[in-house]
Motif scaffolding. Structure first.
Motif, PDB file in Angstrom:
ATOM      1  N   UNK A 150     -12.035  -7.275   1.498  1.00  0.00           N
ATOM      2  CA  UNK A 150     -10.675  -6.903   1.889  1.00  0.00           C
ATOM      3  C   UNK A 150     -10.193  -5.687   1.107  1.00  0.00           C
ATOM      4  N   UNK A 151     -10.459  -5.648  -0.191  1.00  0.00           N
ATOM      5  CA  UNK A 151     -10.022  -4.489  -0.971  1.00  0.00           C
ATOM      6  C   UNK A 151     -10.750  -3.219  -0.535  1.00  0.00           C
ATOM      7  N   UNK A 152     -12.037  -3.339  -0.210  1.00  0.00           N
ATOM      8  CA  UNK A 152     -12.792  -2.171   0.266  1.00  0.00           C
ATOM      9  C   UNK A 152     -12.244  -1.692   1.609  1.00  0.00           C
ATOM     10  N   UNK A 153     -11.891  -2.633   2.469  1.00  0.00           N
ATOM     11  CA  UNK A 153     -11.324  -2.265   3.763  1.00  0.00           C
ATOM     12  C   UNK A 153     -10.007  -1.516   3.577  1.00  0.00           C
ATOM     13  N   UNK A 154      -9.194  -1.977   2.644  1.00  0.00           N
ATOM     14  CA  UNK A 154      -7.915  -1.283   2.384  1.00  0.00           C
ATOM     15  C   UNK A 154      -8.121   0.096   1.792  1.00  0.00           C
ATOM     16  N   UNK A 155      -9.211   0.285   1.032  1.00  0.00           N
ATOM     17  CA  UNK A 155      -9.515   1.619   0.511  1.00  0.00           C
ATOM     18  C   UNK A 155      -9.910   2.564   1.645  1.00  0.00           C
ATOM     19  N   UNK A 156     -10.738   2.073   2.552  1.00  0.00           N
ATOM     20  CA  UNK A 156     -11.223   2.922   3.635  1.00  0.00           C
ATOM     21  C   UNK A 156     -10.143   3.196   4.669  1.00  0.00           C
ATOM     22  N   UNK A 157      -9.387   2.175   5.041  1.00  0.00           N
ATOM     23  CA  UNK A 157      -8.343   2.305   6.050  1.00  0.00           C
ATOM     24  C   UNK A 157      -7.027   1.802   5.494  1.00  0.00           C
ATOM     25  N   UNK A 158      -6.277   2.674   4.807  1.00  0.00           N
ATOM     26  CA  UNK A 158      -5.006   2.223   4.232  1.00  0.00           C
ATOM     27  C   UNK A 158      -4.019   1.852   5.346  1.00  0.00           C
ATOM     28  N   UNK A 159      -3.060   0.994   5.041  1.00  0.00           N
ATOM     29  CA  UNK A 159      -2.075   0.602   6.061  1.00  0.00           C
ATOM     30  C   UNK A 159      -1.323   1.825   6.593  1.00  0.00           C
ATOM     31  N   UNK A 160      -0.982   1.758   7.858  1.00  0.00           N
ATOM     32  CA  UNK A 160      -0.293   2.884   8.483  1.00  0.00           C
ATOM     33  C   UNK A 160       1.114   3.031   7.942  1.00  0.00           C
ATOM     34  N   UNK A 161       1.561   4.268   7.915  1.00  0.00           N
ATOM     35  CA  UNK A 161       2.945   4.553   7.557  1.00  0.00           C
ATOM     36  C   UNK A 161       3.720   4.703   8.861  1.00  0.00           C
ATOM     37  N   UNK A 162       5.000   4.478   8.800  1.00  0.00           N
ATOM     38  CA  UNK A 162       5.845   4.543  10.003  1.00  0.00           C
ATOM     39  C   UNK A 162       5.806   5.949  10.611  1.00  0.00           C
ATOM     40  N   UNK A 163       5.786   6.983   9.776  1.00  0.00           N
ATOM     41  CA  UNK A 163       5.774   8.359  10.295  1.00  0.00           C
ATOM     42  C   UNK A 163       4.464   8.644  11.045  1.00  0.00           C
ATOM     43  N   UNK A 164       3.349   8.106  10.550  1.00  0.00           N
ATOM     44  CA  UNK A 164       2.079   8.310  11.234  1.00  0.00           C
ATOM     45  C   UNK A 164       2.082   7.639  12.600  1.00  0.00           C
ATOM     46  N   UNK A 165       2.651   6.439  12.674  1.00  0.00           N
ATOM     47  CA  UNK A 165       2.705   5.721  13.937  1.00  0.00           C
ATOM     48  C   UNK A 165       3.581   6.467  14.941  1.00  0.00           C
TER      49      UNK A 165
END
Length: 76
Positions: free
Chosen positions: A35-50
């Motif tokens: 799970x930590x590796x997944x969060x490193x590779x794909x960080x949670x989206x920011x509202x501005x990016x969405x």
């Protein structure tokens, strides 16, 4: 020695997959490494990016609709 060797091989063949299954299903190991590796590779989206992505999708959809409308008007 044939029977002892076969028993050893059978124990080894059965122990290895069971041990790997047990190790890979440990919740702490899963949390720490996967799970930590997944969060490193794909960080949670920011509202501005969405919002940026949604705007881009809207522009593409409008361009496609305009192109279809022009081609429909030219063919009639």
């Amino acid at each position: 020695m044939g029977v002892k060797l076969e028993v050893f091989r059978m124990v080894l063949y059965l122990t290895f997959p069971v041990a790997m299954f047990w190790v890979s299903n440990q919740a702490e190991w899963f949390e720490d490494s996967v799970i930590l590796r997944k969060r490193e590779l794909w960080p949670p989206e920011k509202e501005s990016q969405r919002q940026e992505l949604e705007g881009f999708k809207d522009r593409l959809r409008k361009q496609r609709e305009e192109k279809l409308l022009r081609s429909a008007q030219q063919s009639s």
